[in-house]
Motif scaffolding. Structure first.
Motif, short mmCIF file in Angstrom:
data_model
loop_
_atom_site.label_atom_id
_atom_site.label_comp_id
_atom_site.label_asym_id
_atom_site.label_seq_id
_atom_site.Cartn_x
_atom_site.Cartn_y
_atom_site.Cartn_z
N ALA A 256 0.84 -1.20 0.00
CA ALA A 256 0.00 0.00 0.00
C ALA A 256 0.87 1.25 0.00
O ALA A 256 1.78 1.39 0.81
CB ALA A 256 -0.90 0.00 1.23
N ASP A 257 0.59 2.17 -0.91
CA ASP A 257 1.28 3.45 -0.95
C ASP A 257 0.56 4.39 0.02
O ASP A 257 -0.55 4.85 -0.25
CB ASP A 257 1.24 4.02 -2.36
CG ASP A 257 1.92 5.37 -2.48
OD1 ASP A 257 2.42 5.89 -1.45
OD2 ASP A 257 1.94 5.93 -3.59
N GLU A 258 1.18 4.66 1.16
CA GLU A 258 0.51 5.44 2.21
C GLU A 258 0.32 6.90 1.83
O GLU A 258 -0.40 7.64 2.51
CB GLU A 258 1.27 5.32 3.52
CG GLU A 258 1.41 3.89 4.06
CD GLU A 258 0.09 3.20 4.32
OE1 GLU A 258 -0.96 3.87 4.38
OE2 GLU A 258 0.09 1.96 4.48
N LYS A 259 0.92 7.34 0.73
CA LYS A 259 0.71 8.72 0.28
C LYS A 259 -0.64 8.89 -0.40
O LYS A 259 -1.10 10.01 -0.59
CB LYS A 259 1.83 9.14 -0.67
CG LYS A 259 3.20 9.27 0.00
CD LYS A 259 4.27 9.73 -0.97
CE LYS A 259 4.56 8.70 -2.03
NZ LYS A 259 5.08 7.44 -1.48
N LEU A 260 -1.28 7.80 -0.79
CA LEU A 260 -2.57 7.91 -1.47
C LEU A 260 -3.70 8.28 -0.52
O LEU A 260 -4.56 9.10 -0.84
CB LEU A 260 -2.93 6.59 -2.16
CG LEU A 260 -2.11 6.16 -3.37
CD1 LEU A 260 -2.64 4.82 -3.90
CD2 LEU A 260 -2.16 7.21 -4.47
N ARG A 261 -3.71 7.67 0.66
CA ARG A 261 -4.84 7.83 1.57
C ARG A 261 -4.75 9.13 2.36
O ARG A 261 -3.73 9.81 2.38
CB ARG A 261 -4.88 6.65 2.55
CG ARG A 261 -3.67 6.59 3.49
CD ARG A 261 -3.87 5.52 4.56
NE ARG A 261 -2.69 5.40 5.40
CZ ARG A 261 -2.44 6.17 6.45
NH1 ARG A 261 -3.26 7.16 6.77
NH2 ARG A 261 -1.34 5.99 7.17
#
Length: 441
Positions: A256-261
């Motif tokens: 999961a790319d945590e910059k998306l959320r």
């Protein structure tokens, strides 16, 4: 808000679950230009901040010729469909259709056909589950009323592809209704083509930055009953009925790319029930591809549907692997966006696949039982019991209505929908019995 994920793995491992702070989803530069012309080129894609992020292509649909007659030749009023003709696009693996109004329903069918990358092989037409807002944040919540949320079909996993065609048609008028026109399609229809990005574990580390990508915990190990009780803070023998914690692949584990959320987390008071879903993304994936399927769903939920994070709290693949979903802590009562009207004090578990006509694998049903025995047990819930929930408003129960449901329910129990598919729904009794047994009931 705390910007880390708490877990029940004990004090010695808790620090390893810290997540980096991330910019709000709306702030990241990832809104591609739309292609408004049928024969126009694929839209230019906004630059991505990291090579692991994946990408989204968004193409506006245009009108298709309207049918003007029944098979008998009698004229009939039919609303025009929309779509795109065959075209070359950048590589993608997941596809869905979205529209502007999150409350609008798509009364009709959405179908796609795709071409495998680097070949001339086109698939047959495949249906997209129309969803019709049944998977979404509850009315009155900031997530739903932010102005970013959109209506959407379920995304479909099609594998590596570089060509696409789509058609969205309104429902045919009622055969008994004579000349009554069909319901128009919702406004702002767009085709979303999702590249889930690379698996971080398959990207060679280059220097300190590359090494950071593979640091941390990628899976929480399974724990025995005694270890589970201790990790939850209970003295062995004095704990409530909690099933042993199963192995859970973390968000880092599936990439999961945590910059998306969005950065902040939203919690409710308890976890009184679990709603079981199928992702409706199709069954044509290998279990080794499940992390990519999850990254695709995550990106589709955030970038295409306008949610704050992936909607499900957990996911299960067909091999029985369990994945952490929405961020905020696997032991916490994190509010998801999985069952419209019933996201408060519940959790959503999506079995990756489509189970309307296909049987769910036994490994997946067993994983649902293991996960619910543990997570519901943390909150004192009996998997074979009943619970009263207050509806936040759905097409089945009006807002404020008290509804008695099974502690382990299917999505269709709270919303009039096909989800979780007839074949998976039939297995929920087995899951309840197994889950209760794992709790020691």
């Amino acid at each position: 808000m705390r910007a880390f994920i708490a877990s029940s793995i004990g004090v010695t491992c808790a620090a390893a679950l810290v997540l980096p702070l991330a910019a709000p989803a709306g702030a990241a530069p990832d809104t591609p230009a739309h292609s408004a012309a049928m024969g126009g080129p694929a839209p230019a894609e906004a630059s991505e901040p990291a090579p692991l992020s994946g990408s989204t292509q968004s193409l506006a649909l245009t009108s298709l010729p309207a049918a003007s007659a029944r098979a008998t030749g009698q004229p009939i009023a039919v609303a025009a469909g929309q779509g795109l003709t065959e075209r070359d696009v950048r590589a993608f693996s997941m596809v869905g259709v979205v529209w502007d109004d999150v409350s609008a329903e798509l009364h009709g069918t959405a179908q796609v056909r795709t071409r495998a990358t680097g070949t001339h092989r086109w698939s047959g037409w495949q249906d997209l589950e129309t969803h019709n807002a049944e998977h979404s944040a509850d009315p009155g919540t900031a997530e739903r009323d932010s102005g970013a949320a959109r209506g959407s079909t379920a995304p479909l996993w099609v594998g590596d592809s570089d060509g696409v065609e789509v058609r969205v048609n309104p429902e045919a008028p009622d055969a008994r209704g004579g000349s009554a026109p069909s319901v128009p399609l919702p406004g702002g229809l767009r085709l979303e083509l999702v590249d889930p990005g690379k698996d971080p574990r398959q990207v060679p580390a280059t220097g300190a930055a590359g090494a950071d990508r593979t640091a941390g915990i990628t899976a929480l190990p399974a724990l025995s009953r005694l270890a589970t009780d201790a990790a939850a803070g209970y003295v062995p023998g004095a704990a409530p009925l909690i099933g042993p914690r199963p192995r859970i692949i973390t968000r880092q584990g599936w990439g999961a790319d945590e910059k998306l959320r969005e950065r902040a987390f939203t919690y409710t008071k308890s976890v009184k029930a679990a709603f079981i879903h199928h992702s409706a993304t199709g069954n044509n994936y290998a279990c080794s591809q499940a992390p990519a399927v999850l990254r695709g769903i995550y990106r589709y939920h955030v970038r295409s549907s306008g949610w704050r994070d992936i909607g499900y709290n957990f996911a299960v693949d067909k091999c029985g692997n369990i994945y952490e979903g929405r961020a905020g802590g696997v032991t916490k009562a994190v509010m998801g966006a999985h069952t419209l009207g019933f996201n408060t004090n519940t959790m959503g578990i999506a079995v990756l696949g489509t189970f309307s006509d296909a049987n769910p694998p036994a490994a997946a049903v067993n994983a649902v039982a293991k996960l619910t025995a543990w997570k519901l047990g943390l909150y004192g819930a009996n998997p074979k019991g009943r619970v009263t929930l207050v509806s936040g408003g759905s097409n089945k129960y009006k807002e404020g209505k008290k509804v008695e449901l099974n502690v382990i329910s299917g999505h269709r129990d709270g919303f009039a929908t096909e989800c979780p598919g007839a074949r998976l729904y039939k297995k929920l009794g087995t899951a309840r019995t197994s889950s209760a047994r794992l709790q020691g009931r």
